[in-house]
Design an enzyme around this catalytic site. Structure first.
Site, PDB file in Angstrom:
ATOM      1  N   GLU A 280      -0.767 -16.331 -10.529  1.00 29.02           N
ATOM      2  CA  GLU A 280       0.085 -15.439 -11.316  1.00 29.02           C
ATOM      3  C   GLU A 280       1.560 -15.787 -11.140  1.00 29.02           C
ATOM      4  O   GLU A 280       2.323 -15.768 -12.108  1.00 29.02           O
ATOM      5  CB  GLU A 280      -0.179 -13.981 -10.932  1.00 29.02           C
ATOM      6  CG  GLU A 280      -1.541 -13.497 -11.373  1.00 29.02           C
ATOM      7  CD  GLU A 280      -1.763 -12.020 -11.119  1.00 29.02           C
ATOM      8  OE1 GLU A 280      -0.803 -11.302 -10.762  1.00 29.02           O
ATOM      9  OE2 GLU A 280      -2.909 -11.571 -11.291  1.00 29.02           O
TER      10      GLU A 280
ATOM     11  N   TYR B 235       0.841  -1.194   0.000  1.00 27.01           N
ATOM     12  CA  TYR B 235       0.000   0.000   0.000  1.00 27.01           C
ATOM     13  C   TYR B 235       0.880   1.249   0.000  1.00 27.01           C
ATOM     14  O   TYR B 235       0.577   2.228  -0.677  1.00 27.01           O
ATOM     15  CB  TYR B 235      -0.935  -0.001   1.218  1.00 27.01           C
ATOM     16  CG  TYR B 235      -1.957  -1.123   1.158  1.00 27.01           C
ATOM     17  CD1 TYR B 235      -3.132  -0.976   0.435  1.00 27.01           C
ATOM     18  CD2 TYR B 235      -1.737  -2.319   1.819  1.00 27.01           C
ATOM     19  CE1 TYR B 235      -4.067  -1.990   0.365  1.00 27.01           C
ATOM     20  CE2 TYR B 235      -2.669  -3.346   1.751  1.00 27.01           C
ATOM     21  CZ  TYR B 235      -3.827  -3.182   1.026  1.00 27.01           C
ATOM     22  OH  TYR B 235      -4.746  -4.205   0.956  1.00 27.01           O
TER      23      TYR B 235
ATOM     24  N   CYS C 280      -6.413  -5.426  -7.697  1.00 28.31           N
ATOM     25  CA  CYS C 280      -6.200  -5.013  -6.304  1.00 28.31           C
ATOM     26  C   CYS C 280      -5.622  -6.150  -5.461  1.00 28.31           C
ATOM     27  O   CYS C 280      -5.043  -5.892  -4.402  1.00 28.31           O
ATOM     28  CB  CYS C 280      -7.498  -4.485  -5.702  1.00 28.31           C
ATOM     29  SG  CYS C 280      -8.883  -5.610  -5.797  1.00 28.31           S
ATOM     30  N   HIS C 281      -5.730  -7.379  -5.944  1.00 31.33           N
ATOM     31  CA  HIS C 281      -5.150  -8.503  -5.203  1.00 31.33           C
ATOM     32  C   HIS C 281      -3.616  -8.437  -5.178  1.00 31.33           C
ATOM     33  O   HIS C 281      -2.994  -9.091  -4.351  1.00 31.33           O
ATOM     34  CB  HIS C 281      -5.611  -9.844  -5.798  1.00 31.33           C
ATOM     35  CG  HIS C 281      -5.220 -10.044  -7.228  1.00 31.33           C
ATOM     36  ND1 HIS C 281      -5.946  -9.510  -8.281  1.00 31.33           N
ATOM     37  CD2 HIS C 281      -4.179 -10.696  -7.782  1.00 31.33           C
ATOM     38  CE1 HIS C 281      -5.365  -9.842  -9.421  1.00 31.33           C
ATOM     39  NE2 HIS C 281      -4.279 -10.565  -9.144  1.00 31.33           N
TER      40      HIS C 281
ATOM     41  N   ASN D 131     -12.613  -1.141  -4.905  1.00 24.04           N
ATOM     42  CA  ASN D 131     -12.424  -1.422  -6.324  1.00 24.04           C
ATOM     43  C   ASN D 131     -13.637  -2.193  -6.861  1.00 24.04           C
ATOM     44  O   ASN D 131     -13.904  -3.308  -6.427  1.00 24.04           O
ATOM     45  CB  ASN D 131     -11.138  -2.247  -6.496  1.00 24.04           C
ATOM     46  CG  ASN D 131     -10.919  -2.722  -7.909  1.00 24.04           C
ATOM     47  OD1 ASN D 131     -11.578  -2.292  -8.852  1.00 24.04           O
ATOM     48  ND2 ASN D 131      -9.977  -3.648  -8.065  1.00 24.04           N
TER      49      ASN D 131
END
Length: 160
Positions: A151, A93, A124-125, A116
């Site tokens: 990912e 953040y 946002c993850h 979001n």
């Protein structure tokens, strides 16, 4: 008028919403869906569903969809910053706040991240705590962890 269609994914049924022009919302499993949305698959939703399926199969690293992100100017700036975080990587953040030019905006970034409207597509993850821990995710930390591992797996597979 808004339209929604549900797609079966590795994490459960995901509802994608569009307004006739753009994607406006994505509902993760077990998220309440507002009333007055017509359930039908439109061409925009079909394309979004295909891209989402390709994402879960590791065939898509970023989404190419028309999006209408509704929120304050600050929120929209945060969400656009999230789109710059590369696939398979994370940012804290604090790092997102610094990218936006305000190192003291960590909490505000977290608040915008939580609001979001199009998670996964607007990633946002990929935002984590400064200590590297997974914190806060509208769909729950289990889903956040799954998306990051997915990912990580496909990003590392691309390197070989």
């Amino acid at each position: 008028m808004k339209f929604i269609y549900f797609y079966t994914t590795d994490i459960g049924n995901i509802g994608i919403v569009e307004n006739g022009r753009s994607i406006t919302d994505l509902y993760l499993p077990e998220t309440p869906i507002p009333p007055n949305i017509v359930e039908t698959e439109t061409p925009i939703l079909y394309d979004a569903g295909e891209q989402l399926q390709n994402y879960f199969q590791g065939k898509r690293k970023e989404f190419k969809l028309p999006m209408e992100l509704l929120g304050t100017e600050f929120m929209r700036n945060v969400w656009h910053s999230l789109l710059t975080i590369p696939y398979g990587e994370t940012r804290s953040y604090a790092e997102v706040a610094c990218l936006m030019g305000n190192k003291n905006a960590c909490r505000a970034v977290g608040s915008a991240n939580h609001r979001n409207p199009i998670p996964i597509i607007v990633p946002c993850h990929r935002v984590i705590g400064s200590d590297g821990k997974l914190v806060g995710y509208g769909g729950g930390l289990r889903i956040k962890s799954y998306l990051l591992e997915l990912e990580k797996h496909y990003a590392s597979a691309d390197k070989f």
